[in-house]
Design a protein around this motif. Structure first.
Motif, PDB file in Angstrom:
ATOM      1  N   PHE A 135       0.830  -1.206   0.000  1.00  0.00           N
ATOM      2  CA  PHE A 135       0.000   0.000   0.000  1.00  0.00           C
ATOM      3  C   PHE A 135       0.864   1.255   0.000  1.00  0.00           C
ATOM      4  O   PHE A 135       0.654   2.173  -0.802  1.00  0.00           O
ATOM      5  CB  PHE A 135      -0.925  -0.006   1.224  1.00  0.00           C
ATOM      6  N   TYR A 136       1.846   1.302   0.901  1.00  0.00           N
ATOM      7  CA  TYR A 136       2.683   2.503   0.989  1.00  0.00           C
ATOM      8  C   TYR A 136       3.564   2.659  -0.251  1.00  0.00           C
ATOM      9  O   TYR A 136       3.790   3.783  -0.715  1.00  0.00           O
ATOM     10  CB  TYR A 136       3.533   2.466   2.262  1.00  0.00           C
ATOM     11  N   ALA A 137       4.048   1.547  -0.785  1.00  0.00           N
ATOM     12  CA  ALA A 137       4.843   1.629  -2.008  1.00  0.00           C
ATOM     13  C   ALA A 137       3.982   2.112  -3.171  1.00  0.00           C
ATOM     14  O   ALA A 137       4.418   2.938  -3.982  1.00  0.00           O
ATOM     15  CB  ALA A 137       5.453   0.266  -2.320  1.00  0.00           C
ATOM     16  N   ALA A 138       2.747   1.616  -3.255  1.00  0.00           N
ATOM     17  CA  ALA A 138       1.830   2.060  -4.306  1.00  0.00           C
ATOM     18  C   ALA A 138       1.572   3.557  -4.186  1.00  0.00           C
ATOM     19  O   ALA A 138       1.471   4.268  -5.196  1.00  0.00           O
ATOM     20  CB  ALA A 138       0.521   1.289  -4.229  1.00  0.00           C
ATOM     21  N   GLY A 139       1.495   4.042  -2.958  1.00  0.00           N
ATOM     22  CA  GLY A 139       1.289   5.470  -2.745  1.00  0.00           C
ATOM     23  C   GLY A 139       2.381   6.311  -3.372  1.00  0.00           C
ATOM     24  O   GLY A 139       2.126   7.410  -3.882  1.00  0.00           O
ATOM     25  N   ASN A 140       3.622   5.796  -3.390  1.00  0.00           N
ATOM     26  CA  ASN A 140       4.719   6.534  -4.002  1.00  0.00           C
ATOM     27  C   ASN A 140       4.551   6.644  -5.515  1.00  0.00           C
ATOM     28  O   ASN A 140       4.864   7.679  -6.107  1.00  0.00           O
ATOM     29  CB  ASN A 140       6.048   5.859  -3.664  1.00  0.00           C
ATOM     30  N   TYR A 141       4.075   5.583  -6.140  1.00  0.00           N
ATOM     31  CA  TYR A 141       3.873   5.622  -7.593  1.00  0.00           C
ATOM     32  C   TYR A 141       2.698   6.529  -7.965  1.00  0.00           C
ATOM     33  O   TYR A 141       2.744   7.232  -8.978  1.00  0.00           O
ATOM     34  CB  TYR A 141       3.650   4.212  -8.132  1.00  0.00           C
ATOM     35  N   ILE A 142       1.662   6.515  -7.148  1.00  0.00           N
ATOM     36  CA  ILE A 142       0.537   7.422  -7.384  1.00  0.00           C
ATOM     37  C   ILE A 142       0.983   8.868  -7.162  1.00  0.00           C
ATOM     38  O   ILE A 142       0.645   9.776  -7.931  1.00  0.00           O
ATOM     39  CB  ILE A 142      -0.645   7.053  -6.468  1.00  0.00           C
ATOM     40  N   LEU A 143       1.789   9.072  -6.116  1.00  0.00           N
ATOM     41  CA  LEU A 143       2.335  10.405  -5.850  1.00  0.00           C
ATOM     42  C   LEU A 143       3.217  10.876  -7.005  1.00  0.00           C
ATOM     43  O   LEU A 143       3.214  12.065  -7.353  1.00  0.00           O
ATOM     44  CB  LEU A 143       3.139  10.382  -4.549  1.00  0.00           C
ATOM     45  N   ALA A 144       3.976   9.960  -7.622  1.00  0.00           N
ATOM     46  CA  ALA A 144       4.857  10.324  -8.733  1.00  0.00           C
ATOM     47  C   ALA A 144       4.081  10.966  -9.867  1.00  0.00           C
ATOM     48  O   ALA A 144       4.566  11.895 -10.520  1.00  0.00           O
ATOM     49  CB  ALA A 144       5.605   9.092  -9.235  1.00  0.00           C
ATOM     50  N   SER A 145       2.855  10.491 -10.084  1.00  0.00           N
ATOM     51  CA  SER A 145       2.027  11.078 -11.137  1.00  0.00           C
ATOM     52  C   SER A 145       1.665  12.523 -10.788  1.00  0.00           C
ATOM     53  O   SER A 145       1.655  13.400 -11.657  1.00  0.00           O
ATOM     54  CB  SER A 145       0.753  10.231 -11.325  1.00  0.00           C
ATOM     55  N   GLU A 146       1.393  12.772  -9.504  1.00  0.00           N
ATOM     56  CA  GLU A 146       1.091  14.132  -9.060  1.00  0.00           C
ATOM     57  C   GLU A 146       2.336  15.018  -9.162  1.00  0.00           C
ATOM     58  O   GLU A 146       2.252  16.193  -9.545  1.00  0.00           O
ATOM     59  CB  GLU A 146       0.579  14.103  -7.613  1.00  0.00           C
ATOM     60  N   ILE A 147       3.503  14.448  -8.825  1.00  0.00           N
ATOM     61  CA  ILE A 147       4.753  15.208  -8.903  1.00  0.00           C
ATOM     62  C   ILE A 147       5.037  15.620 -10.338  1.00  0.00           C
ATOM     63  O   ILE A 147       5.431  16.762 -10.616  1.00  0.00           O
ATOM     64  CB  ILE A 147       5.927  14.366  -8.352  1.00  0.00           C
ATOM     65  N   ALA A 148       4.856  14.686 -11.265  1.00  0.00           N
ATOM     66  CA  ALA A 148       5.140  14.966 -12.668  1.00  0.00           C
ATOM     67  C   ALA A 148       4.335  16.161 -13.162  1.00  0.00           C
ATOM     68  O   ALA A 148       4.863  17.040 -13.863  1.00  0.00           O
ATOM     69  CB  ALA A 148       4.847  13.722 -13.515  1.00  0.00           C
TER      70      ALA A 148
END
Length: 255
Positions: free
Chosen positions: A113-126
């Motif tokens: 779950f927490y690792a998935a949050g980083n990939y979802i966050l990466a989309s927001e960062i981009a």
């Protein structure tokens, strides 16, 4: 689990990742529990919408890491205001309401779950980094450091060796320009926690009760590479810490 050899053994076994090493591995792990956990299906849906190998925009991306009560909230807000930037947090707001659900799950699912949050966050960062500097309160290094410290028992010397692959940034995850690790004296950190009077998380309670766990977390942060953490003493006044942080940003990032 992170499998280690017995103390004194000359040839340690390769470390087996407790974290999925890529977004595709994450999706596989979440699918395995989606029928039982509806929230896992929701996380999967969000993950599927994220493009692979996100690229950041032209503005710098700066991550702040560290244990609770090291000043991340204060510093990230001050840097965001100073740079007229965007402040993001991990896990991102779109999934943070499910933290309590996954915190009660077995460790592999919780970490997914927490690792998935980083990939979802990466989309927001981009997206955000095409418009303004991006300031992030925790990212992949937190997920990895707490996993390594939890899955390894004993003292700092029992951690995987410094060059182990477990400290490497995932190849398919958007990288920041700079990672700043805020640290304070352990006694000062406990004093700040008591002053805040907030309810402790399970891991925060262990950090307070178990000095070896705290040491393993901090040392895991220090061993991260590609990118490594720049350590910042956050014990001085918030004005002094902000000054130090801004100097490091100026040194490592271009606008």
């Amino acid at each position: 689990m992170l499998r280690r050899c017995a103390p004194g053994s000359p040839d340690p076994l390769p470390v087996v990742r407790a974290l999925p090493p890529s977004a595709s591995a994450l999706r596989q792990r979440l699918r395995q529990c989606a029928e039982r956990i509806p929230e896992a299906e929701a996380v999967l849906d969000l993950l599927e919408k994220c493009p692979e190998h996100e690229k950041k925009g032209g503005f710098p991306v700066i991550v702040f890491e560290g244990l609770d009560a090291t000043g991340k909230t204060t510093v990230t807000q001050a840097v965001k205001d100073t740079l007229n930037g965007v402040l993001l947090r991990s896990p991102p707001a779109c999934i943070s309401q499910w933290r309590t659900v996954f915190d009660d799950e077995p460790t592999p699912i919780k970490r997914a779950f927490y690792a998935a949050g980083n990939y979802i966050l990466a989309s927001e960062i981009a997206k955000a980094s095409t418009q303004a500097p991006v300031i992030i309160d925790r990212y992949w290094h937190s997920t990895a450091a707490y996993t390594i410290a939890t899955e390894t028992s004993g003292k700092v010397q029992d951690l995987p060796p410094a060059q182990d692959e477990v400290y490497q940034w995932p190849e398919d995850l958007l990288k920041p320009d700079l990672v700043l690790l805020l640290t304070v004296d352990p006694d000062e950190r406990v004093r700040r926690l008591q002053h805040r009077g907030l309810q402790k998380t399970k891991e925060e309670a262990e950090l307070e009760a178990n000095s070896l766990f705290r040491q393993r977390v901090e040392e895991s942060y220090r061993r991260m590479v590609n990118p490594a953490c720049e350590e910042v003493d956050a014990s001085p006044s918030k004005e002094e810490v902000l000054k130090t942080v801004l100097q490091l940003i100026k040194k490592h990032c271009s606008f």
